[in-house]
Structure formats: C-alpha cells, structure tokens
Design a protein around this motif. Structure first.
Motif, mmCIF file in Angstrom:
data_model
loop_
_atom_site.group_PDB
_atom_site.id
_atom_site.type_symbol
_atom_site.label_atom_id
_atom_site.label_comp_id
_atom_site.label_asym_id
_atom_site.label_seq_id
_atom_site.Cartn_x
_atom_site.Cartn_y
_atom_site.Cartn_z
ATOM 1 N N ALA A 211 14.355 26.489 -66.591
ATOM 2 C CA ALA A 211 15.653 26.874 -67.157
ATOM 3 C C ALA A 211 16.808 26.269 -66.363
ATOM 4 O O ALA A 211 17.893 26.058 -66.910
ATOM 5 C CB ALA A 211 15.772 28.399 -67.204
ATOM 6 N N SER A 212 16.556 25.963 -65.080
ATOM 7 C CA SER A 212 17.613 25.357 -64.264
ATOM 8 C C SER A 212 17.676 23.840 -64.456
ATOM 9 O O SER A 212 18.482 23.170 -63.807
ATOM 10 C CB SER A 212 17.408 25.699 -62.785
ATOM 11 N N GLY A 213 16.793 23.298 -65.314
ATOM 12 C CA GLY A 213 16.848 21.876 -65.625
ATOM 13 C C GLY A 213 15.787 21.022 -64.962
ATOM 14 O O GLY A 213 15.778 19.805 -65.147
ATOM 15 N N GLU A 214 14.892 21.637 -64.193
ATOM 16 C CA GLU A 214 13.851 20.840 -63.540
ATOM 17 C C GLU A 214 12.781 20.435 -64.550
ATOM 18 O O GLU A 214 12.426 21.204 -65.441
ATOM 19 C CB GLU A 214 13.222 21.612 -62.382
ATOM 20 N N THR A 215 12.269 19.228 -64.400
ATOM 21 C CA THR A 215 11.209 18.732 -65.278
ATOM 22 C C THR A 215 9.869 19.339 -64.843
ATOM 23 O O THR A 215 9.725 19.785 -63.686
ATOM 24 C CB THR A 215 11.096 17.205 -65.196
#
Length: 164
Positions: free
Chosen positions: A137-141
């Motif tokens: 959710a924080s944008g990490e792949t």
C-alpha cells in the motif's frame, strides 16, 4: 478477531546458540517439519520457532553483548495482530512493562515486546500478510517487499494476489 482481543497466540520462540544444530535436533529427533527457514530463524509447522540467539538479542536489545540478557537462555511467547495501533493502546492502558515500544524489525514487521508479571518476554507482531499489505500500500513492488522482508517471492506474490 475477537473485539476484546485484537491479537492471538502464534508460537513460542527459542533463542539458540547454533541454528543448524537445533534445526537438526528438532527435525531428526523431535520429528518437527520446517514450515519456513529464513536462516537465522526457522519456523516449524507446529508453532515452535528457533532464532539464532545473538541475532535475536541484537534485534531486541541492540547490543547483544551488554545488559542482563547476554548470557541468559531466552524464550519468547509470540502473538500476532492485524492492528498494531489498537494492540499497543491495549497494552499501554494495561500498564505492561515494555521491553521496547512498537518498532519495525529488520524484516519490516512491526512488533512490540513486553514482560508478563513474572518477567517472561512476550512479543506481539503484525501478521506478515498485514506487513506485506502495508508495504504494498505504501508503493513497494513485490520484488522490493520480498527482498526487504526476506520472504520468498512466491509467498509475497500469493499474499498480494489474495488481497485483490
């Protein structure tokens, strides 16, 4: 989860001197099956886990050579939660003696450790599926999450696929 209990028992963690020796003992002598082997910590299918002691003491206390914990055998009772903020507030309002407040471990899981009335250490950690979801959710792949959590990529991908 029960609304009065946002966390549940997960496993007991033994801090050991030699992970390979202990892994061999628990698999060959005690008949345990390994669920997940991350090198310095190993989880068995029955809920028992082992941690390399010096690594564990360093993660928890900072300097494994200092303090009262350096030469002691350690045991930790481990619980998991979906909601770390709620869990922390419950523990804080109960007046527990914290070993440390909520921290992000090197493998990115949020945890809190505290003592029971007799001084036994208890850890409550966010479930790893919750941790992986938080990181996504924080944008990490998925690749970044697998690397930073030390979780195999296939587990990370399966968790993320089940969240959709």
């Amino acid at each position: 989860m029960n609304e009065n209990k946002p966390f549940s028992y997960h496993s007991t963690v033994l801090f050991v001197e030699d992970v390979e020796r202990s892994k061999k003992f628990y698999t060959e002598v005690m008949g345990e099956e390994i669920e997940l082997d991350l090198g310095k910590n190993v989880g068995f299918k029955n809920g028992l886990a082992i941690w390399e002691g010096e690594y564990g003491r360093n993660v928890i206390f900072g300097d494994p050579s200092g303090g009262d914990y350096s030469s002691k055998k350690m045991l930790e009772i481990y619980y998991e939660t979906e909601d770390m903020a709620e869990t922390y507030e419950i523990l804080k309002s109960a007046g527990v003696e914290f070993v440390h407040e909520v921290v992000e471990q090197p493998w990115r899981q949020l945890t809190v450790r505290f003592l029971d009335p007799d001084g036994h250490m208890i850890e409550v950690g966010e479930r790893m599926d919750v941790c992986i979801g938080r990181l996504a959710a924080s944008g990490e792949t998925p690749e970044m999450i697998a690397e930073s959590t030390m979780m195999p990529a296939e587990i990370v991908n399966a968790i993320l696929a089940n969240r959709d």
